[in-house]
Design a protein around this motif. Structure first.
Motif, PDB file in Angstrom:
ATOM      1  N   VAL A  84       3.460   6.793   5.455  1.00  0.00           N
ATOM      2  CA  VAL A  84       4.497   5.858   5.020  1.00  0.00           C
ATOM      3  C   VAL A  84       3.861   4.690   4.273  1.00  0.00           C
ATOM      4  N   ALA A  85       2.734   4.225   4.771  1.00  0.00           N
ATOM      5  CA  ALA A  85       2.045   3.110   4.110  1.00  0.00           C
ATOM      6  C   ALA A  85       1.675   3.469   2.670  1.00  0.00           C
ATOM      7  N   ARG A  86       1.239   4.703   2.447  1.00  0.00           N
ATOM      8  CA  ARG A  86       0.905   5.130   1.083  1.00  0.00           C
ATOM      9  C   ARG A  86       2.138   5.109   0.190  1.00  0.00           C
ATOM     10  N   GLU A  87       3.277   5.537   0.748  1.00  0.00           N
ATOM     11  CA  GLU A  87       4.519   5.536  -0.028  1.00  0.00           C
ATOM     12  C   GLU A  87       4.921   4.113  -0.404  1.00  0.00           C
ATOM     13  N   LEU A  88       4.634   3.175   0.483  1.00  0.00           N
ATOM     14  CA  LEU A  88       5.029   1.771   0.256  1.00  0.00           C
ATOM     15  C   LEU A  88       3.936   0.978  -0.452  1.00  0.00           C
ATOM     16  N   GLU A  89       2.819   1.658  -0.714  1.00  0.00           N
ATOM     17  CA  GLU A  89       1.673   1.012  -1.356  1.00  0.00           C
ATOM     18  C   GLU A  89       1.214  -0.216  -0.578  1.00  0.00           C
ATOM     19  N   THR A  90       1.068  -0.029   0.729  1.00  0.00           N
ATOM     20  CA  THR A  90       0.575  -1.080   1.610  1.00  0.00           C
ATOM     21  C   THR A  90      -0.362  -0.435   2.607  1.00  0.00           C
ATOM     22  N   ASN A  91      -0.763  -1.155   3.658  1.00  0.00           N
ATOM     23  CA  ASN A  91      -1.639  -0.543   4.659  1.00  0.00           C
ATOM     24  C   ASN A  91      -0.882  -0.273   5.956  1.00  0.00           C
ATOM     25  N   HIS A  92      -1.428   0.636   6.755  1.00  0.00           N
ATOM     26  CA  HIS A  92      -0.710   1.108   7.940  1.00  0.00           C
ATOM     27  C   HIS A  92      -0.563   0.019   9.008  1.00  0.00           C
ATOM     28  N   VAL A  93      -1.459  -0.978   9.007  1.00  0.00           N
ATOM     29  CA  VAL A  93      -1.350  -2.061   9.986  1.00  0.00           C
ATOM     30  C   VAL A  93      -0.064  -2.857   9.765  1.00  0.00           C
ATOM     31  N   LYS A  94       0.260  -3.124   8.489  1.00  0.00           N
ATOM     32  CA  LYS A  94       1.503  -3.836   8.191  1.00  0.00           C
ATOM     33  C   LYS A  94       2.715  -3.022   8.617  1.00  0.00           C
ATOM     34  N   THR A 100       6.889  -2.533  15.373  1.00  0.00           N
ATOM     35  CA  THR A 100       6.870  -3.177  16.685  1.00  0.00           C
ATOM     36  C   THR A 100       7.723  -4.446  16.713  1.00  0.00           C
ATOM     37  N   GLY A 101       8.192  -4.866  15.544  1.00  0.00           N
ATOM     38  CA  GLY A 101       8.986  -6.091  15.469  1.00  0.00           C
ATOM     39  C   GLY A 101       8.134  -7.337  15.398  1.00  0.00           C
ATOM     40  N   ALA A 102       6.812  -7.180  15.313  1.00  0.00           N
ATOM     41  CA  ALA A 102       5.924  -8.347  15.233  1.00  0.00           C
ATOM     42  C   ALA A 102       6.109  -9.088  13.916  1.00  0.00           C
ATOM     43  N   THR A 103       6.449  -8.356  12.855  1.00  0.00           N
ATOM     44  CA  THR A 103       6.773  -8.944  11.556  1.00  0.00           C
ATOM     45  C   THR A 103       8.130  -8.417  11.120  1.00  0.00           C
ATOM     46  N   VAL A 104       8.953  -9.299  10.594  1.00  0.00           N
ATOM     47  CA  VAL A 104      10.288  -8.896  10.154  1.00  0.00           C
ATOM     48  C   VAL A 104      10.238  -8.430   8.703  1.00  0.00           C
ATOM     49  N   PRO A 105      10.555  -7.175   8.424  1.00  0.00           N
ATOM     50  CA  PRO A 105      10.532  -6.693   7.039  1.00  0.00           C
ATOM     51  C   PRO A 105      11.741  -7.207   6.269  1.00  0.00           C
TER      52      PRO A 105
END
Length: 288
Positions: free
Chosen positions: A32-42, A48-53
């Motif tokens: 999914v991270a590759r599809e979003l062009e970001t990293n898997h940690v984000k 987990t709800g730690a960051t609100v997208p």
């Protein structure tokens, strides 16, 4: 594309739904991270709800997984105010989504205090007792929900199980929901469950001459290792989750007060066993 005020009830619920959709679609975090062009940690922090997208990121996330337009619209709308500390959820979201939210709270909590003034806490219910509570539902839906409720009990036996405290009013023990045989089994199960090191049961006796917080009704306090607690309350067709520090602190004080007026764990287990014996004797005598 993200807001940092995570840990709110709605952010946790949104993240749990995103994670469930991803897993059901057979995608890994990295995919999914590759599809979003970001990293898997984000991506993991979103789940987990730690960051609100942001709503835009949720739309892209769901688009990558091929989610239907209706479901995508619902979750995108959910993301618009997921950073708000308190959350009123109505029955229109459906019991399955409500359960996903509750499971997420249970999964990440280090301590759970369930103040029960109407029925036995869900995590301590037997299947027949749960089935009796849900008797108004269609048979197929009822059985599915009973299985899910019983499955939730596993959280209390996992390696990192939360400490679970049930503060139950005496009147809950007196209502033979499902009939006396069902209730006797439920009471026996309740007493046996208290043998676990991480489970504590306390009974609030009837006939109190002084007011205490349980007179205002049931609530569940979820406490987390590194986040503000969440207070969850269920009504007939809606639920409320509170996350603001002031509200959380007030309910923590309420729990402290209830510990002072409730019976000790040992005395509570003896009381439950005694009530089960009495109810069983009444059943054998043919008392209705």
């Amino acid at each position: 594309m993200a807001r940092n005020s995570g840990g709110t009830p709605k952010a946790r619920a949104l993240g749990a739904e995103l994670r469930e959709i991803r897993e059901n679609a057979g995608f890994t975090l990295r995919a999914v991270a590759r599809e979003l062009e970001t990293n898997h940690v984000k991506v993991q922090r979103y789940e987990t709800g730690a960051t609100v997208p942001s709503p835009e990121l949720v739309a892209a996330y769901l688009g990558a997984l091929g989610v239907s337009a209706a479901e995508r619209e619902r979750l995108v709308e959910m993301a618009r105010d997921a950073d708000q500390p308190d959350w009123l959820s109505t029955g229109s979201s459906g019991p399955r989504k409500e359960l996903t939210t509750l499971i997420e709270f249970e999964r990440s909590a280090s301590r759970i205090t369930d103040v029960a003034t109407g029925v036995i806490p869900g995590l301590l219910q037997t299947s027949d007792y749960a089935r009796a509570i849900m008797r108004m539902l269609p048979v197929d839906e009822r059985e599915q929900r009973v299985l899910m409720r019983i499955g939730r009990r596993e959280i209390l036996t996992t390696r990192n199980a939360p400490h679970f405290v049930a503060i139950i009013t005496e009147s809950v023990l007196d209502d033979p929901i499902g009939g006396r045989e069902v209730m006797v089994e439920q009471l026996r199960h309740l007493a046996k469950t208290a043998d676990a090191d991480n489970i504590e049961i306390r009974i609030l006796r009837s006939g109190a001459t002084m007011w205490h917080p349980a007179h205002m009704g049931s609530f569940i306090l979820f406490e987390f290792p590194k986040a503000t607690p969440i207070v969850h309350m269920e009504q007939y067709h809606s639920s409320v989750s509170l996350h603001t520090p002031g509200n959380a602190h007030a309910y923590q004080e309420a729990v402290t007060n209830l510990h002072e007026v409730a019976m000790s764990p040992d005395a509570s287990v003896e009381f439950i066993a005694s009530r089960a014996d009495e109810m069983e004797d009444d059943s054998n005598d043919g008392t209705s």
